[in-house]
Design a protein around this motif. Structure first.
Motif, PDB file in Angstrom:
ATOM      1  N   VAL A   1       0.905  -1.277   0.098  1.00 18.60           N
ATOM      2  CA  VAL A   1       0.050  -0.191  -0.216  1.00 18.60           C
ATOM      3  C   VAL A   1       0.928   1.085   0.038  1.00 18.60           C
ATOM      4  O   VAL A   1       2.209   1.365   0.185  1.00 18.60           O
ATOM      5  CB  VAL A   1      -0.999  -0.057   1.175  1.00 18.60           C
ATOM      6  N   VAL A   2       0.101   2.355  -0.309  1.00 17.94           N
ATOM      7  CA  VAL A   2       0.856   3.608  -0.163  1.00 17.94           C
ATOM      8  C   VAL A   2       0.683   4.160   1.329  1.00 17.94           C
ATOM      9  O   VAL A   2      -0.551   4.224   1.825  1.00 17.94           O
ATOM     10  CB  VAL A   2       0.613   4.714  -1.305  1.00 17.94           C
ATOM     11  N   LEU A   3       1.776   4.380   2.067  1.00 19.41           N
ATOM     12  CA  LEU A   3       1.588   4.861   3.536  1.00 19.41           C
ATOM     13  C   LEU A   3       1.260   6.201   3.426  1.00 19.41           C
ATOM     14  O   LEU A   3       1.657   7.319   2.514  1.00 19.41           O
ATOM     15  CB  LEU A   3       3.017   4.659   4.210  1.00 19.41           C
ATOM     16  N   ASN A   4       0.081   6.583   4.274  1.00 21.81           N
ATOM     17  CA  ASN A   4       0.084   8.019   4.495  1.00 21.81           C
ATOM     18  C   ASN A   4       1.069   8.863   5.273  1.00 21.81           C
ATOM     19  O   ASN A   4       1.863   8.335   5.676  1.00 21.81           O
ATOM     20  CB  ASN A   4      -1.255   8.254   5.480  1.00 21.81           C
ATOM     21  N   ARG A   5       0.865  10.236   5.081  1.00 19.89           N
ATOM     22  CA  ARG A   5       2.108  11.011   5.447  1.00 19.89           C
ATOM     23  C   ARG A   5       1.542  12.432   6.115  1.00 19.89           C
ATOM     24  O   ARG A   5       0.436  12.758   6.144  1.00 19.89           O
ATOM     25  CB  ARG A   5       2.953  11.539   4.430  1.00 19.89           C
ATOM     26  N   GLU A   6       2.205  12.699   7.133  1.00 17.06           N
ATOM     27  CA  GLU A   6       2.203  13.902   7.845  1.00 17.06           C
ATOM     28  C   GLU A   6       3.238  14.704   8.129  1.00 17.06           C
ATOM     29  O   GLU A   6       4.417  14.270   8.523  1.00 17.06           O
ATOM     30  CB  GLU A   6       1.448  13.476   9.313  1.00 17.06           C
ATOM     31  N   ASP A   7       3.231  15.937   7.557  1.00 15.74           N
ATOM     32  CA  ASP A   7       4.598  16.805   7.497  1.00 15.74           C
ATOM     33  C   ASP A   7       5.746  16.213   6.913  1.00 15.74           C
ATOM     34  O   ASP A   7       6.854  16.241   7.449  1.00 15.74           O
ATOM     35  CB  ASP A   7       4.822  17.201   8.745  1.00 15.74           C
ATOM     36  N   GLY A   8       5.240  15.175   5.988  1.00 12.37           N
ATOM     37  CA  GLY A   8       6.365  14.460   5.150  1.00 12.37           C
ATOM     38  C   GLY A   8       6.863  13.101   5.731  1.00 12.37           C
ATOM     39  O   GLY A   8       7.615  12.492   5.016  1.00 12.37           O
ATOM     40  N   ASP A   9       6.388  12.932   7.086  1.00  8.95           N
ATOM     41  CA  ASP A   9       6.682  11.717   7.482  1.00  8.95           C
ATOM     42  C   ASP A   9       5.746  10.668   7.368  1.00  8.95           C
ATOM     43  O   ASP A   9       4.485  10.979   7.279  1.00  8.95           O
ATOM     44  CB  ASP A   9       7.030  11.921   9.116  1.00  8.95           C
ATOM     45  N   ASP A  10       6.227   9.450   7.043  1.00  9.06           N
ATOM     46  CA  ASP A  10       5.433   8.371   7.088  1.00  9.06           C
ATOM     47  C   ASP A  10       5.196   7.299   8.252  1.00  9.06           C
ATOM     48  O   ASP A  10       4.806   6.269   8.312  1.00  9.06           O
ATOM     49  CB  ASP A  10       5.845   7.308   5.852  1.00  9.06           C
ATOM     50  N   GLU A  11       5.710   7.826   9.430  1.00 12.34           N
ATOM     51  CA  GLU A  11       5.496   7.213  10.470  1.00 12.34           C
ATOM     52  C   GLU A  11       5.491   8.327  11.746  1.00 12.34           C
ATOM     53  O   GLU A  11       6.185   9.235  11.577  1.00 12.34           O
ATOM     54  CB  GLU A  11       6.748   6.120  10.884  1.00 12.34           C
TER      55      GLU A  11
END
Length: 288
Positions: free
Chosen positions: A80-90
């Motif tokens: 899958v494509v991981l979601n991101r928050e402020d460029g981070d995927d974790e």
């Protein structure tokens, strides 16, 4: 507390089933023309076809072993494509001592894999069979304080015994939580807002929370006060019936025997109250 089963609704049932069963490899436990159930560790996740023109979406989290976050991330990135928050995927949650990643399924649900330090370790490679349980499930409503109070009376406290807040609350214990949230609040690691949709959440295989299309909840089983009142009044009714029966049988007879049975009936009435208190105490201890 264990989130033993969750029932959600979907307008993309076939695609969602293919996503979880074929792509991610979850075990299929049951299937009908308009629903399917998959295994998620100690939990079960059911998707039911929605008959409305809306597009139900939710947020939920799967607990994974504490030592397998990196392996789980590589597994997820391959599928899958991981979601991101402020460029981070974790993200690391200091208050939970846990690492999380997020992605969406075909029903636009925001799915989280979370590795809590308190979770057990598991050796070997990671797969969907490594998932431990459903550890978080969203409940969206326009009356957070009222619903939150209902859940607290149902034996589900706010995390760390904090006071209820109007917008967002973690409710539960033992790394299993209901995320009680107001409508139109953006989900973390997503551009989607929280929406009100029906769902059914089963806790510990005995408590059931039914959420309707207006975000109101119906609570079944568990620690409801009516349970203990019913125990008391049923026992009381039996005691009163016994009292009148014995009084009729021994009326005009030996007064000592009559007194004994009257005294016995009074004792049973008192015991009915103690029995109801005992059930309450047992359930209260279990909920802790």
């Amino acid at each position: 507390m264990l989130i033993s089963k969750v029932k959600l609704y979907s307008n993309e049932l076939a695609k969602t089933k293919d996503f979880y069963v074929t792509l991610l490899g979850f075990n299929l436990l049951d299937e009908t023309e308009d629903s399917f159930v998959i295994e998620a560790g100690k939990s079960e996740l059911e998707f039911q076809q929605s008959n409305l023109n809306d597009h139900p979406s939710y947020h939920f989290a799967f607990d994974i072993p504490s030592n397998q976050f990196k392996a789980a991330k590589e597994w997820a990135k391959a599928k899958v494509v991981l979601n991101r928050e402020d460029g981070d995927d974790e993200v690391y949650f200091e208050n939970l001592d846990a690492y999380s990643l997020y992605f969406e399924d075909p029903s636009k649900n925001i799915v989280e894999l979370i590795a809590r330090k308190s979770s057990p370790t598991v050796e070997g490679y990671f797969s969907s069979q490594s998932i431990l349980k459903i550890s978080e499930m969203s409940i969206t409503t326009n009356d957070v304080l009222s619903v939150g109070q209902q859940l607290m009376e149902f034996g589900i406290p706010v995390k760390d015994d904090l006071p209820l807040k109007e917008q967002f609350n973690f409710m539960g214990r033992e790394s299993s939580f209901l995320i009680l949230v107001s409508e139109n609040r953006r989900w973390f690691f997503s551009d989607r807002d929280s929406e009100i949709h029906p769902s059914v959440i089963e806790l510990d295989k005995r408590k059931v929370i039914e959420v309707d299309r207006q975000g109101k909840v119906k609570l079944l089983g568990g620690d409801s006060k009516s349970k203990y009142m019913s125990i008391f009044f049923l026992t009381l009714l039996a005691s009163i019936s016994s009292f009148f029966l014995m009084a009729f049988v021994f009326d005009g007879g030996v007064y000592v025997e009559t007194a004994i049975y009257i005294f016995g009936a009074i004792i049973v009435i008192l015991l009915s109250y103690l029995i109801s208190l005992m059930y309450y105490a047992i359930d209260l201890i279990k909920s802790k």
